[in-house]
Write a protein that holds these residues in place. Structure first.
Motif, PDB file in Angstrom:
ATOM      1  N   PHE A 182      -5.594   7.357   3.945  1.00 49.07           N
ATOM      2  CA  PHE A 182      -6.612   6.465   3.409  1.00 49.07           C
ATOM      3  C   PHE A 182      -8.004   6.881   3.865  1.00 49.07           C
ATOM      4  O   PHE A 182      -8.176   7.452   4.934  1.00 49.07           O
ATOM      5  CB  PHE A 182      -6.347   5.019   3.860  1.00 49.07           C
ATOM      6  CG  PHE A 182      -5.371   4.287   2.997  1.00 49.07           C
ATOM      7  CD1 PHE A 182      -5.801   3.357   2.066  1.00 49.07           C
ATOM      8  CD2 PHE A 182      -4.010   4.533   3.103  1.00 49.07           C
ATOM      9  CE1 PHE A 182      -4.897   2.676   1.276  1.00 49.07           C
ATOM     10  CE2 PHE A 182      -3.099   3.869   2.312  1.00 49.07           C
ATOM     11  CZ  PHE A 182      -3.549   2.929   1.387  1.00 49.07           C
TER      12      PHE A 182
ATOM     13  N   GLU B 195       0.297   4.748  -2.213  1.00 47.67           N
ATOM     14  CA  GLU B 195      -1.092   5.001  -2.593  1.00 47.67           C
ATOM     15  C   GLU B 195      -1.554   6.321  -1.983  1.00 47.67           C
ATOM     16  O   GLU B 195      -1.522   6.502  -0.775  1.00 47.67           O
ATOM     17  CB  GLU B 195      -1.997   3.861  -2.107  1.00 47.67           C
ATOM     18  CG  GLU B 195      -1.775   2.539  -2.815  1.00 47.67           C
ATOM     19  CD  GLU B 195      -2.312   2.541  -4.229  1.00 47.67           C
ATOM     20  OE1 GLU B 195      -2.914   3.558  -4.650  1.00 47.67           O
ATOM     21  OE2 GLU B 195      -2.107   1.535  -4.931  1.00 47.67           O
ATOM     22  N   GLU B 196      -1.982   7.237  -2.826  1.00 51.28           N
ATOM     23  CA  GLU B 196      -2.480   8.523  -2.349  1.00 51.28           C
ATOM     24  C   GLU B 196      -3.999   8.515  -2.388  1.00 51.28           C
ATOM     25  O   GLU B 196      -4.605   8.144  -3.382  1.00 51.28           O
ATOM     26  CB  GLU B 196      -1.929   9.657  -3.222  1.00 51.28           C
ATOM     27  CG  GLU B 196      -0.410   9.798  -3.141  1.00 51.28           C
ATOM     28  CD  GLU B 196       0.093  10.964  -3.967  1.00 51.28           C
ATOM     29  OE1 GLU B 196      -0.762  11.651  -4.570  1.00 51.28           O
ATOM     30  OE2 GLU B 196       1.311  11.180  -4.000  1.00 51.28           O
TER      31      GLU B 196
ATOM     32  N   ARG C  18      -9.729  -2.730  -6.720  1.00 50.09           N
ATOM     33  CA  ARG C  18      -9.017  -2.223  -7.890  1.00 50.09           C
ATOM     34  C   ARG C  18      -7.913  -3.186  -8.306  1.00 50.09           C
ATOM     35  O   ARG C  18      -7.381  -3.916  -7.471  1.00 50.09           O
ATOM     36  CB  ARG C  18      -8.413  -0.848  -7.575  1.00 50.09           C
ATOM     37  CG  ARG C  18      -9.452   0.201  -7.258  1.00 50.09           C
ATOM     38  CD  ARG C  18      -8.833   1.571  -7.134  1.00 50.09           C
ATOM     39  NE  ARG C  18      -9.830   2.585  -6.833  1.00 50.09           N
ATOM     40  CZ  ARG C  18      -9.591   3.892  -6.787  1.00 50.09           C
ATOM     41  NH1 ARG C  18      -8.357   4.339  -6.995  1.00 50.09           N
ATOM     42  NH2 ARG C  18     -10.562   4.751  -6.526  1.00 50.09           N
TER      43      ARG C  18
ATOM     44  N   LEU D 224       0.802  -1.221   0.000  1.00 54.96           N
ATOM     45  CA  LEU D 224       0.000   0.000   0.000  1.00 54.96           C
ATOM     46  C   LEU D 224       0.835   1.273   0.000  1.00 54.96           C
ATOM     47  O   LEU D 224       0.291   2.362  -0.118  1.00 54.96           O
ATOM     48  CB  LEU D 224      -0.921   0.019   1.224  1.00 54.96           C
ATOM     49  CG  LEU D 224      -1.929  -1.124   1.330  1.00 54.96           C
ATOM     50  CD1 LEU D 224      -2.819  -0.932   2.547  1.00 54.96           C
ATOM     51  CD2 LEU D 224      -2.774  -1.228   0.070  1.00 54.96           C
TER      52      LEU D 224
ATOM     53  N   HIS E  43      -8.618  -0.213  -2.652  1.00 59.55           N
ATOM     54  CA  HIS E  43      -7.244  -0.655  -2.879  1.00 59.55           C
ATOM     55  C   HIS E  43      -6.892  -1.842  -1.991  1.00 59.55           C
ATOM     56  O   HIS E  43      -5.990  -2.618  -2.324  1.00 59.55           O
ATOM     57  CB  HIS E  43      -6.251   0.474  -2.575  1.00 59.55           C
ATOM     58  CG  HIS E  43      -6.423   1.691  -3.438  1.00 59.55           C
ATOM     59  ND1 HIS E  43      -7.372   2.659  -3.178  1.00 59.55           N
ATOM     60  CD2 HIS E  43      -5.767   2.087  -4.553  1.00 59.55           C
ATOM     61  CE1 HIS E  43      -7.292   3.610  -4.096  1.00 59.55           C
ATOM     62  NE2 HIS E  43      -6.327   3.295  -4.935  1.00 59.55           N
TER      63      HIS E  43
ATOM     64  N   GLY F 208      -5.965   6.502  -0.936  1.00 59.49           N
ATOM     65  CA  GLY F 208      -6.438   5.146  -1.138  1.00 59.49           C
ATOM     66  C   GLY F 208      -7.675   4.849  -0.316  1.00 59.49           C
ATOM     67  O   GLY F 208      -8.019   5.577   0.624  1.00 59.49           O
TER      68      GLY F 208
ATOM     69  N   GLY G 223      -4.896  -4.414  -6.092  1.00 55.91           N
ATOM     70  CA  GLY G 223      -5.290  -4.351  -4.693  1.00 55.91           C
ATOM     71  C   GLY G 223      -4.999  -5.646  -3.957  1.00 55.91           C
ATOM     72  O   GLY G 223      -4.694  -6.675  -4.566  1.00 55.91           O
TER      73      GLY G 223
END
Length: 222
Positions: free
Chosen positions: A67, A43-44, A149, A40, A121, A46, A152
């Motif tokens: 997140f 991930e922005e 996704r 993870l 995600h 997420g 993920g």
């Protein structure tokens, strides 16, 4: 329950839970969690879905990392669904017995995991699959594949032998804290390795970590 993020939140009902009772297991290290978090990284904004009962430390951990967190207590929803199906006003027992397990699973999922495709995600499944009927597990895994996704990951636990108590999990310093919860009246089962491979066959890959506390951690990637 959804916390974090902007106005595109997806509504889910809030569930009030009973408090934990002491288990004494403490915090367990988790190689599965470590690799899950590594996947993870970067991930922005997420989205993460937690299928266990909401725990503030877990929610806060992911909120601090940007997140948006959705929580849906799947086992409690399943327990309530079973109770409602057998309560007064439901079909007579003879008629209810004619309803196939697959039809019951479809009925349950009409009100659970109702998210658009490719929303999340990551998913924290904990040990929920061990407590659900096989037909329900199968249809839930298909739904999870739809709402996740590409790229993920799911982090799930599976018991190597039936646990003596119903457990709950939350992120804590050094790993995962395990507590005992008041039982929901659900009987656990134990998956064989081949069953798990078949169950997540539509996913891209999976990895398993075997712990000393009769828990297998599975990291499943789409």
């Amino acid at each position: 329950v959804i916390v974090g993020g902007g106005p595109d939140k997806i509504g889910q009902r809030s569930v009030r839970l009973t408090g934990p009772v002491e288990l004494g297991a403490g915090v367990r290290p988790s190689n599965g969690l470590k690799e899950f978090l590594q996947l993870l990284e970067g991930e922005e904004c997420g989205r993460l879905l937690d299928l266990g009962s909401a725990r503030q430390s877990t929610v806060s951990f992911f909120l601090e990392r940007g997140f948006r967190v959705s929580t849906e207590d799947l086992l409690r929803s399943w327990s309530e669904f079973q109770f409602a199906s057998s309560s007064a006003g439901s079909p007579p027992a003879a008629a209810a017995n004619e309803i196939s397990p697959a039809a019951r699973a479809e009925s349950f999922l009409r009100h659970s995991l109702s998210y658009p495709r490719e929303t999340f995600h990551a998913v924290l499944a904990w040990d929920v699959f061990d407590y659900l009927e096989p037909e329900v597990v199968q249809i839930i895994v298909v739904r999870l594949h739809e709402i996740m996704r590409p790229g993920g990951a799911i982090l799930a636990f599976f018991h190597s032998r039936p646990p003596e108590v119903f457990r709950n999990y939350r992120l804590a310093e050094g790993g995962i804290e395990v507590t005992a919860e008041r039982a929901l009246g659900l009987q656990p089962r134990c998956f064989q390795n081949r069953e798990l491979l078949n169950l997540f066959g539509q996913f891209r890959t999976s990895k398993t970590f075997v712990g000393r506390d009769q828990l297998r951690e599975a990291l499943i990637m789409k």
